[in-house]
Design a protein around this motif. Structure first.
Motif, short mmCIF file in Angstrom:
data_model
loop_
_atom_site.label_atom_id
_atom_site.label_comp_id
_atom_site.label_asym_id
_atom_site.label_seq_id
_atom_site.Cartn_x
_atom_site.Cartn_y
_atom_site.Cartn_z
N ALA A 240 0.83 -1.21 0.00
CA ALA A 240 0.00 0.00 0.00
C ALA A 240 0.86 1.26 0.00
CB ALA A 240 -0.93 0.00 1.21
N VAL A 241 2.05 1.17 0.56
CA VAL A 241 2.98 2.31 0.55
C VAL A 241 3.90 2.23 -0.68
CG1 VAL A 241 4.88 3.42 1.78
CG2 VAL A 241 2.91 2.54 3.05
N GLY A 242 4.38 1.03 -0.98
CA GLY A 242 5.38 0.86 -2.04
C GLY A 242 4.87 1.10 -3.44
N VAL A 243 3.67 0.61 -3.75
CA VAL A 243 3.15 0.76 -5.11
C VAL A 243 2.92 2.23 -5.47
CG1 VAL A 243 1.18 0.24 -6.62
CG2 VAL A 243 2.21 -1.58 -5.25
N PRO A 244 2.23 3.01 -4.64
CA PRO A 244 2.06 4.43 -4.99
C PRO A 244 3.39 5.18 -5.08
CG PRO A 244 0.48 3.83 -3.30
CD PRO A 244 1.43 2.67 -3.45
N ALA A 245 4.34 4.84 -4.20
CA ALA A 245 5.64 5.51 -4.25
C ALA A 245 6.35 5.20 -5.56
CB ALA A 245 6.50 5.07 -3.06
N MET B 210 7.20 11.23 -11.96
CA MET B 210 7.97 12.46 -11.77
C MET B 210 9.10 12.61 -12.78
SD MET B 210 8.16 12.73 -7.63
CE MET B 210 9.18 14.19 -7.61
N LEU B 211 9.46 11.54 -13.47
CA LEU B 211 10.57 11.61 -14.41
C LEU B 211 10.37 12.66 -15.50
CD1 LEU B 211 13.32 10.53 -15.21
CD2 LEU B 211 12.16 8.80 -16.58
N PRO B 212 9.20 12.72 -16.16
CA PRO B 212 9.02 13.78 -17.18
C PRO B 212 9.11 15.18 -16.58
CG PRO B 212 7.28 12.14 -17.35
CD PRO B 212 8.05 11.83 -16.12
N ILE B 213 8.68 15.33 -15.34
CA ILE B 213 8.79 16.64 -14.69
C ILE B 213 10.26 17.00 -14.49
CG2 ILE B 213 8.25 17.95 -12.59
CD1 ILE B 213 5.77 16.10 -12.32
N LEU C 49 13.87 9.36 -7.91
CA LEU C 49 14.63 8.10 -7.86
C LEU C 49 14.44 7.41 -6.51
CD1 LEU C 49 16.57 6.36 -9.52
CD2 LEU C 49 18.45 7.60 -8.45
N MET C 50 14.46 8.18 -5.43
CA MET C 50 14.26 7.59 -4.10
C MET C 50 12.85 7.00 -3.98
SD MET C 50 16.38 10.07 -1.45
CE MET C 50 14.89 10.49 -0.67
N LEU C 51 11.86 7.70 -4.49
CA LEU C 51 10.49 7.17 -4.44
C LEU C 51 10.38 5.88 -5.25
CD1 LEU C 51 8.35 10.41 -4.79
CD2 LEU C 51 8.31 8.81 -2.87
N PHE C 52 10.93 5.90 -6.46
CA PHE C 52 10.83 4.74 -7.34
C PHE C 52 11.55 3.53 -6.75
CE2 PHE C 52 12.18 2.17 -10.99
CZ PHE C 52 10.95 1.95 -11.59
N LEU C 53 12.81 3.71 -6.40
CA LEU C 53 13.58 2.58 -5.87
C LEU C 53 13.11 2.17 -4.48
CD1 LEU C 53 17.17 3.55 -7.06
CD2 LEU C 53 15.58 1.92 -8.09
N GLY C 54 12.75 3.15 -3.65
CA GLY C 54 12.24 2.84 -2.32
C GLY C 54 10.92 2.08 -2.38
N GLY C 55 10.06 2.48 -3.30
CA GLY C 55 8.79 1.78 -3.47
C GLY C 55 8.99 0.34 -3.90
N PHE C 56 9.90 0.14 -4.86
CA PHE C 56 10.20 -1.23 -5.28
C PHE C 56 10.82 -2.03 -4.13
CE2 PHE C 56 9.71 -0.73 -9.94
CZ PHE C 56 9.08 -1.93 -10.17
N ALA C 57 11.70 -1.39 -3.37
CA ALA C 57 12.34 -2.08 -2.25
C ALA C 57 11.30 -2.54 -1.23
CB ALA C 57 13.37 -1.17 -1.59
N LEU C 58 10.31 -1.69 -0.94
CA LEU C 58 9.25 -2.08 -0.01
C LEU C 58 8.46 -3.28 -0.53
CD1 LEU C 58 7.85 1.37 1.18
CD2 LEU C 58 9.18 -0.28 2.51
#
Length: 113
Positions: A29-34, A41-44, A58-67
């Protein structure tokens, strides 16, 4: 009259079977939205050329996958991405004959099916 509920789709049923523990669901529930937010955010970042924004994305993407991977490790189930890659690899290689190269007596390489 209310119709009886339908059986879940196979994809949803598979997902529910691989995410039984409450901790796994919470981490997802936390990792997927992150992960999704980081990817969006990449295009931004490209438009703004902001190194700080890139770091956050990058932290959101990798952190979400890590979770998500942590959730699967704790539950002992295979992540969906890995299962999808394995299924793709099996479909890709199904029915293919391997080409075997062997050296003949002259040392030249000969291919056979």
């Amino acid at each position: 009259m209310i119709p009886p509920p339908h059986a879940p789709e196979p994809i949803i049923e598979d997902w529910l079977n691989r995410h039984r523990a409450l901790l796994s669901l919470a981490l997802h529930a936390v990792g997927v939205p992150a992960t999704i937010l980081g990817a969006l955010m990449l295009p931004i970042y490209v438009g703004a050329c902001s190194l700080k924004l890139f770091g956050v994305a990058l932290m959101l993407f990798l952190g979400g996958f890590a979770l998500q991977f942590l959730a699967h490790a704790l539950e002992g189930s295979e992540p969906g991405e890995l299962a999808a890659l394995k299924a793709w690899w099996r479909r890709r290689n199904r029915g293919r004959s391997e080409v075997v190269a062997e050296a003949d007596s002259t040392g030249d390489s000969v291919e056979r099916l």
